[in-house]
Design a protein around this motif. Structure first.
Motif, PDB file in Angstrom:
ATOM      1  N   ARG A 269      16.648  29.167 -45.818  1.00 12.20           N
ATOM      2  CA  ARG A 269      17.679  28.249 -45.316  1.00 12.20           C
ATOM      3  C   ARG A 269      17.340  26.806 -45.650  1.00 12.20           C
ATOM      4  NH1 ARG A 269      17.248  31.546 -40.737  1.00 12.20           N
ATOM      5  NH2 ARG A 269      16.019  29.958 -39.636  1.00 12.20           N
ATOM      6  N   ARG A 270      16.076  26.447 -45.471  1.00 13.62           N
ATOM      7  CA  ARG A 270      15.674  25.069 -45.754  1.00 13.62           C
ATOM      8  C   ARG A 270      15.781  24.748 -47.239  1.00 13.62           C
ATOM      9  NH1 ARG A 270      10.385  25.040 -41.695  1.00 13.62           N
ATOM     10  NH2 ARG A 270      11.465  24.186 -39.875  1.00 13.62           N
TER      11      ARG A 270
ATOM     12  N   ALA B 199      18.895  37.274 -49.752  1.00 16.01           N
ATOM     13  CA  ALA B 199      19.682  36.033 -49.744  1.00 16.01           C
ATOM     14  C   ALA B 199      21.166  36.306 -49.887  1.00 16.01           C
ATOM     15  CB  ALA B 199      19.197  35.112 -50.863  1.00 16.01           C
TER      16      ALA B 199
ATOM     17  N   ALA C  53      13.101  33.807 -44.049  1.00 14.79           N
ATOM     18  CA  ALA C  53      14.510  33.440 -43.852  1.00 14.79           C
ATOM     19  C   ALA C  53      14.641  31.956 -43.549  1.00 14.79           C
ATOM     20  CB  ALA C  53      15.111  34.280 -42.719  1.00 14.79           C
ATOM     21  N   ARG C  54      13.711  31.429 -42.761  1.00 17.82           N
ATOM     22  CA  ARG C  54      13.751  30.001 -42.433  1.00 17.82           C
ATOM     23  C   ARG C  54      13.514  29.152 -43.694  1.00 17.82           C
ATOM     24  NH1 ARG C  54      12.566  28.045 -37.365  1.00 17.82           N
ATOM     25  NH2 ARG C  54      11.192  29.814 -36.931  1.00 17.82           N
TER      26      ARG C  54
ATOM     27  N   ARG D   3      17.855  25.968 -49.356  1.00 18.21           N
ATOM     28  CA  ARG D   3      19.264  25.826 -49.723  1.00 18.21           C
ATOM     29  C   ARG D   3      19.881  24.556 -49.139  1.00 18.21           C
ATOM     30  NH1 ARG D   3      21.543  32.019 -49.001  1.00 18.21           N
ATOM     31  NH2 ARG D   3      21.274  32.622 -51.189  1.00 18.21           N
ATOM     32  N   ALA D   4      19.357  24.132 -47.995  1.00 19.53           N
ATOM     33  CA  ALA D   4      19.913  22.940 -47.341  1.00 19.53           C
ATOM     34  C   ALA D   4      19.248  21.654 -47.807  1.00 19.53           C
ATOM     35  CB  ALA D   4      19.768  23.080 -45.826  1.00 19.53           C
TER      36      ALA D   4
ATOM     37  N   ASP E 243      22.961  38.179 -42.772  1.00 19.24           N
ATOM     38  CA  ASP E 243      21.775  38.015 -41.933  1.00 19.24           C
ATOM     39  C   ASP E 243      20.552  38.296 -42.792  1.00 19.24           C
ATOM     40  OD1 ASP E 243      19.738  38.048 -40.094  1.00 19.24           O
ATOM     41  OD2 ASP E 243      20.823  39.210 -38.587  1.00 19.24           O
ATOM     42  N   SER E 244      20.026  37.251 -43.423  1.00 23.07           N
ATOM     43  CA  SER E 244      18.917  37.458 -44.368  1.00 23.07           C
ATOM     44  C   SER E 244      17.649  37.906 -43.649  1.00 23.07           C
ATOM     45  CB  SER E 244      18.660  36.170 -45.152  1.00 23.07           C
ATOM     46  OG  SER E 244      18.384  35.091 -44.282  1.00 23.07           O
ATOM     47  N   GLU E 245      17.424  37.444 -42.423  1.00 17.18           N
ATOM     48  CA  GLU E 245      16.208  37.857 -41.715  1.00 17.18           C
ATOM     49  C   GLU E 245      16.220  39.364 -41.458  1.00 17.18           C
ATOM     50  OE1 GLU E 245      15.339  35.658 -38.182  1.00 17.18           O
ATOM     51  OE2 GLU E 245      13.895  37.140 -37.455  1.00 17.18           O
TER      52      GLU E 245
END
Length: 293
Positions: free
Chosen positions: A286-287, A235, A282-283, A289-290, A239-241
């Protein structure tokens, strides 16, 4: 090929259904949607003495939310769960259900039936394992609750006894700061997965609090691992992925233990798992955090 001859009963109460299983003395089978069971019968891979149809049993057809839990009864179809607004409280179900067979099959197949069938390549057992769902089981000695982690005992095998019935599954609803991911690779849409992953990440104030991943189609049952440290480290990267890939490569070598078949070797499935795991973790990050489940 046709099924062998069997008796058919359609009780209207749960107690009567349990009594019918007891009378069958180990040769009874529960019929709900039948989308997994009937092909097995037609191929004579199973030869039950009695089919106990539970579709007329009162109280098994509900989708209910109580505080932080979503309860889905034994005769609720996958299509009902897919379209139900209350069930949207478990976003991971919404991500996975469109990949369960085809729409026509989901209109008959049940959520609990898929769990009880325990196919290693099925989506819903992986969702239940990743979320820490709990199965409600009723039998002649009463009711018991079994965590999904203890429910799946092997390929097509669960800890449900021959005189017991899965009456519901309880999923935790999504909490603030949780994000989810789902992906699978199959030969055709609706087929069982060659390999698939389900992920959950929970964050707060930019920090990863916990992360879980479950693989399916890669072993004889869903395989779940705590990957909090791996995701927390990734994290911090731009580029976390990409940062996750070395870790998911190692994880693939640990959890993918299928011997392989004509559709994909063990090495191929390990590669699929590693790529999908990095992408879906990674997805989910992102979700989370968003604020998007």
């Amino acid at each position: 090929m046709k099924p062998v001859a069997f008796a058919y009963v359609r009780p209207t109460t749960l107690d009567d259904a349990i009594d019918e299983l007891a009378a069958a003395a180990g040769s009874g089978k529960i019929l709900a949607g039948g989308q997994s069971l009937l092909p097995v019968l037609a191929m004579r891979l199973s030869r039950p003495g009695t089919l106990v149809d539970i579709n007329a049993v009162a109280g098994l057809d509900g989708i209910d939310r109580a505080q932080e839990t979503l309860r889905i009864g034994a005769t609720v179809t996958q299509r009902q769960a897919e379209r139900d607004r209350v069930a949207a409280a478990v976003p991971l179900l919404g991500l996975a259900l469109p990949f369960v067979g085809h729409r026509e099959l989901r209109s008959r197949g049940t959520v609990c039936g898929s769990l009880a069938h325990a196919d290693p390549g099925a989506e819903l057992p992986a969702v239940a394992s990743c979320l820490g769902a709990t199965l409600e089981i009723a039998g002649p000695t009463g009711r018991r609750s079994v965590p999904a982690a203890d429910f799946f005992a092997g390929a097509m095998t669960t800890t449900v006894g021959p005189d017991e019935i899965v009456v519901a599954v309880n999923f935790p609803v999504a909490a603030a700061g949780e994000g989810f991911g789902f992906a699978e690779i199959a030969r055709r849409h609706g087929d069982f997965a060659l390999a698939g992953v389900v992920s959950r990440v929970r964050s707060a104030q930019g920090q990863v609090l916990d992360a879980t991943i479950t693989g399916f189609g890669v072993s004889d049952r869903p395989v779940t691992r705590d990957v909090t440290g791996l995701v927390a480290s990734a994290a911090e990267k731009t580029d976390s992925e990409a940062a996750l890939r070395a870790g998911t490569d190692d994880l693939a070598r640990e959890v993918v233990n299928t011997v392989g078949d004509g559709h994909g070797s063990r090495a191929y499935r390990r590669r699929l798992f590693a790529v999908l795991a990095a992408r879906e973790l990674a997805r989910a990050l992102r979700r989370s955090r968003a604020g998007q489940s």
